[in-house]
Design a protein around this motif. Structure first.
Motif, PDB file in Angstrom:
ATOM      1  N   VAL A 240       1.006 -10.087  -2.304  1.00 12.57           N
ATOM      2  CA  VAL A 240      -0.345 -10.645  -2.319  1.00 12.57           C
ATOM      3  C   VAL A 240      -0.268 -12.001  -3.003  1.00 12.57           C
ATOM      4  O   VAL A 240       0.440 -12.170  -3.983  1.00 12.57           O
ATOM      5  N   SER A 241      -1.012 -12.962  -2.490  1.00 12.21           N
ATOM      6  CA  SER A 241      -1.051 -14.293  -3.089  1.00 12.21           C
ATOM      7  C   SER A 241      -2.475 -14.578  -3.555  1.00 12.21           C
ATOM      8  O   SER A 241      -3.423 -14.401  -2.795  1.00 12.21           O
ATOM      9  N   VAL A 242      -2.604 -14.997  -4.806  1.00 12.29           N
ATOM     10  CA  VAL A 242      -3.911 -15.292  -5.383  1.00 12.29           C
ATOM     11  C   VAL A 242      -3.979 -16.783  -5.691  1.00 12.29           C
ATOM     12  O   VAL A 242      -3.120 -17.318  -6.396  1.00 12.29           O
ATOM     13  N   ASP A 243      -4.994 -17.449  -5.140  1.00  9.08           N
ATOM     14  CA  ASP A 243      -5.159 -18.885  -5.392  1.00  9.08           C
ATOM     15  C   ASP A 243      -5.627 -19.120  -6.823  1.00  9.08           C
ATOM     16  O   ASP A 243      -6.483 -18.408  -7.342  1.00  9.08           O
ATOM     17  N   ARG A 244      -5.046 -20.153  -7.459  1.00  4.64           N
ATOM     18  CA  ARG A 244      -5.464 -20.551  -8.800  1.00  4.64           C
ATOM     19  C   ARG A 244      -5.940 -21.988  -8.742  1.00  4.64           C
ATOM     20  O   ARG A 244      -5.398 -22.798  -7.987  1.00  4.64           O
ATOM     21  N   ARG A 245      -6.940 -22.299  -9.528  1.00  2.00           N
ATOM     22  CA  ARG A 245      -7.568 -23.611  -9.461  1.00  2.00           C
ATOM     23  C   ARG A 245      -6.611 -24.751  -9.853  1.00  2.00           C
ATOM     24  O   ARG A 245      -6.499 -25.732  -9.142  1.00  2.00           O
ATOM     25  N   ASP A 246      -5.937 -24.628 -10.984  1.00  3.74           N
ATOM     26  CA  ASP A 246      -5.132 -25.738 -11.496  1.00  3.74           C
ATOM     27  C   ASP A 246      -3.628 -25.503 -11.417  1.00  3.74           C
ATOM     28  O   ASP A 246      -2.858 -26.179 -12.092  1.00  3.74           O
ATOM     29  N   ALA A 247      -3.206 -24.554 -10.607  1.00  4.14           N
ATOM     30  CA  ALA A 247      -1.777 -24.258 -10.516  1.00  4.14           C
ATOM     31  C   ALA A 247      -1.449 -23.743  -9.116  1.00  4.14           C
ATOM     32  O   ALA A 247      -2.328 -23.579  -8.277  1.00  4.14           O
ATOM     33  N   GLU A 248      -0.168 -23.501  -8.916  1.00  5.73           N
ATOM     34  CA  GLU A 248       0.272 -22.944  -7.642  1.00  5.73           C
ATOM     35  C   GLU A 248      -0.293 -21.528  -7.484  1.00  5.73           C
ATOM     36  O   GLU A 248      -0.630 -20.880  -8.478  1.00  5.73           O
ATOM     37  N   PRO A 249      -0.382 -21.040  -6.269  1.00  2.00           N
ATOM     38  CA  PRO A 249      -0.853 -19.658  -6.087  1.00  2.00           C
ATOM     39  C   PRO A 249       0.057 -18.671  -6.820  1.00  2.00           C
ATOM     40  O   PRO A 249       1.259 -18.884  -6.957  1.00  2.00           O
ATOM     41  N   LEU A 250      -0.547 -17.601  -7.310  1.00  5.97           N
ATOM     42  CA  LEU A 250       0.192 -16.567  -8.021  1.00  5.97           C
ATOM     43  C   LEU A 250       0.606 -15.495  -7.023  1.00  5.97           C
ATOM     44  O   LEU A 250      -0.225 -14.921  -6.326  1.00  5.97           O
ATOM     45  N   ALA A 251       1.899 -15.249  -6.935  1.00  9.77           N
ATOM     46  CA  ALA A 251       2.424 -14.210  -6.048  1.00  9.77           C
ATOM     47  C   ALA A 251       2.471 -12.898  -6.809  1.00  9.77           C
ATOM     48  O   ALA A 251       2.992 -12.828  -7.917  1.00  9.77           O
ATOM     49  N   ILE A 252       1.901 -11.862  -6.217  1.00  8.51           N
ATOM     50  CA  ILE A 252       1.900 -10.535  -6.833  1.00  8.51           C
ATOM     51  C   ILE A 252       2.581  -9.568  -5.866  1.00  8.51           C
ATOM     52  O   ILE A 252       2.163  -9.435  -4.727  1.00  8.51           O
ATOM     53  N   ARG A 253       3.642  -8.921  -6.340  1.00 13.39           N
ATOM     54  CA  ARG A 253       4.332  -7.935  -5.531  1.00 13.39           C
ATOM     55  C   ARG A 253       3.949  -6.553  -6.037  1.00 13.39           C
ATOM     56  O   ARG A 253       4.227  -6.201  -7.178  1.00 13.39           O
ATOM     57  N   LEU A 254       3.261  -5.780  -5.196  1.00 10.44           N
ATOM     58  CA  LEU A 254       2.852  -4.421  -5.537  1.00 10.44           C
ATOM     59  C   LEU A 254       3.835  -3.441  -4.916  1.00 10.44           C
ATOM     60  O   LEU A 254       4.103  -3.502  -3.727  1.00 10.44           O
ATOM     61  N   ARG A 255       4.371  -2.559  -5.744  1.00  5.56           N
ATOM     62  CA  ARG A 255       5.258  -1.519  -5.228  1.00  5.56           C
ATOM     63  C   ARG A 255       4.526  -0.192  -5.394  1.00  5.56           C
ATOM     64  O   ARG A 255       4.274   0.247  -6.511  1.00  5.56           O
ATOM     65  N   LEU A 256       4.136   0.398  -4.265  1.00  7.29           N
ATOM     66  CA  LEU A 256       3.405   1.656  -4.261  1.00  7.29           C
ATOM     67  C   LEU A 256       4.402   2.804  -4.294  1.00  7.29           C
ATOM     68  O   LEU A 256       5.212   2.951  -3.387  1.00  7.29           O
ATOM     69  N   ILE A 257       4.356   3.602  -5.353  1.00  5.66           N
ATOM     70  CA  ILE A 257       5.367   4.627  -5.578  1.00  5.66           C
ATOM     71  C   ILE A 257       4.734   6.011  -5.431  1.00  5.66           C
ATOM     72  O   ILE A 257       3.812   6.351  -6.162  1.00  5.66           O
ATOM     73  N   PRO A 258       5.216   6.821  -4.478  1.00  3.73           N
ATOM     74  CA  PRO A 258       4.708   8.189  -4.350  1.00  3.73           C
ATOM     75  C   PRO A 258       5.144   9.055  -5.529  1.00  3.73           C
ATOM     76  O   PRO A 258       6.062   8.700  -6.272  1.00  3.73           O
ATOM     77  N   ALA A 259       4.501  10.192  -5.688  1.00  8.92           N
ATOM     78  CA  ALA A 259       4.779  11.075  -6.825  1.00  8.92           C
ATOM     79  C   ALA A 259       6.236  11.521  -6.875  1.00  8.92           C
ATOM     80  O   ALA A 259       6.818  11.635  -7.942  1.00  8.92           O
ATOM     81  N   ALA A 260       6.864  11.750  -5.729  1.00  7.96           N
ATOM     82  CA  ALA A 260       8.244  12.220  -5.703  1.00  7.96           C
ATOM     83  C   ALA A 260       9.219  11.169  -6.221  1.00  7.96           C
ATOM     84  O   ALA A 260      10.252  11.500  -6.789  1.00  7.96           O
ATOM     85  N   ASP A 261       8.910   9.874  -6.049  1.00  6.77           N
ATOM     86  CA  ASP A 261       9.813   8.796  -6.459  1.00  6.77           C
ATOM     87  C   ASP A 261       9.493   8.231  -7.832  1.00  6.77           C
ATOM     88  O   ASP A 261      10.156   7.326  -8.299  1.00  6.77           O
ATOM     89  N   ARG A 262       8.443   8.751  -8.459  1.00  7.47           N
ATOM     90  CA  ARG A 262       8.002   8.178  -9.731  1.00  7.47           C
ATOM     91  C   ARG A 262       9.033   8.417 -10.822  1.00  7.47           C
ATOM     92  O   ARG A 262       9.522   9.545 -10.991  1.00  7.47           O
ATOM     93  N   PRO A 263       9.389   7.381 -11.573  1.00  6.10           N
ATOM     94  CA  PRO A 263      10.377   7.566 -12.636  1.00  6.10           C
ATOM     95  C   PRO A 263       9.826   8.444 -13.757  1.00  6.10           C
ATOM     96  O   PRO A 263       8.634   8.469 -14.012  1.00  6.10           O
ATOM     97  N   ASP A 264      10.716   9.156 -14.425  1.00  6.61           N
ATOM     98  CA  ASP A 264      10.333  10.001 -15.546  1.00  6.61           C
ATOM     99  C   ASP A 264      10.399   9.166 -16.813  1.00  6.61           C
ATOM    100  O   ASP A 264      11.467   8.735 -17.228  1.00  6.61           O
TER     101      ASP A 264
END
Length: 86
Positions: free
Chosen positions: A27-51
């Protein structure tokens, strides 16, 4: 859990049983006084969730939780005659 890395943000999102496998979104979020902020979301199912383990052990050196004492109101006894009319 979020990690910042030079104008980008990585976020792990536990989604329980809503997904069968791990997926990533960018996801890219526009910022007024800087470059867009890149956000990487990693959706983790319950089986892969770290302990992450259980709650951390408490020690005698831990800062206690703040408390608030409630004081009971005392009945006011008016023993003083301040004068008045007859």
């Amino acid at each position: 859990m979020a990690q910042a890395e030079r104008d980008s943000l990585k976020v792990d999102v536990p989604v329980g049983f809503l997904l069968a496998e791990t997926q990533e979104l960018l996801v890219s979020v526009d910022r007024r006084d800087a470059e867009p902020l890149a956000i990487r979301l990693r959706l983790i199912p319950a089986a892969d969730r770290p302990d992450f383990g259980a709650e951390p052990a408490r020690s005698a050196n831990d800062t206690p939780a703040p408390t608030r004492r409630l004081h009971r109101l005392r009945a006011v006894v008016d023993d003083h005659d301040l004068g008045g009319s007859d």
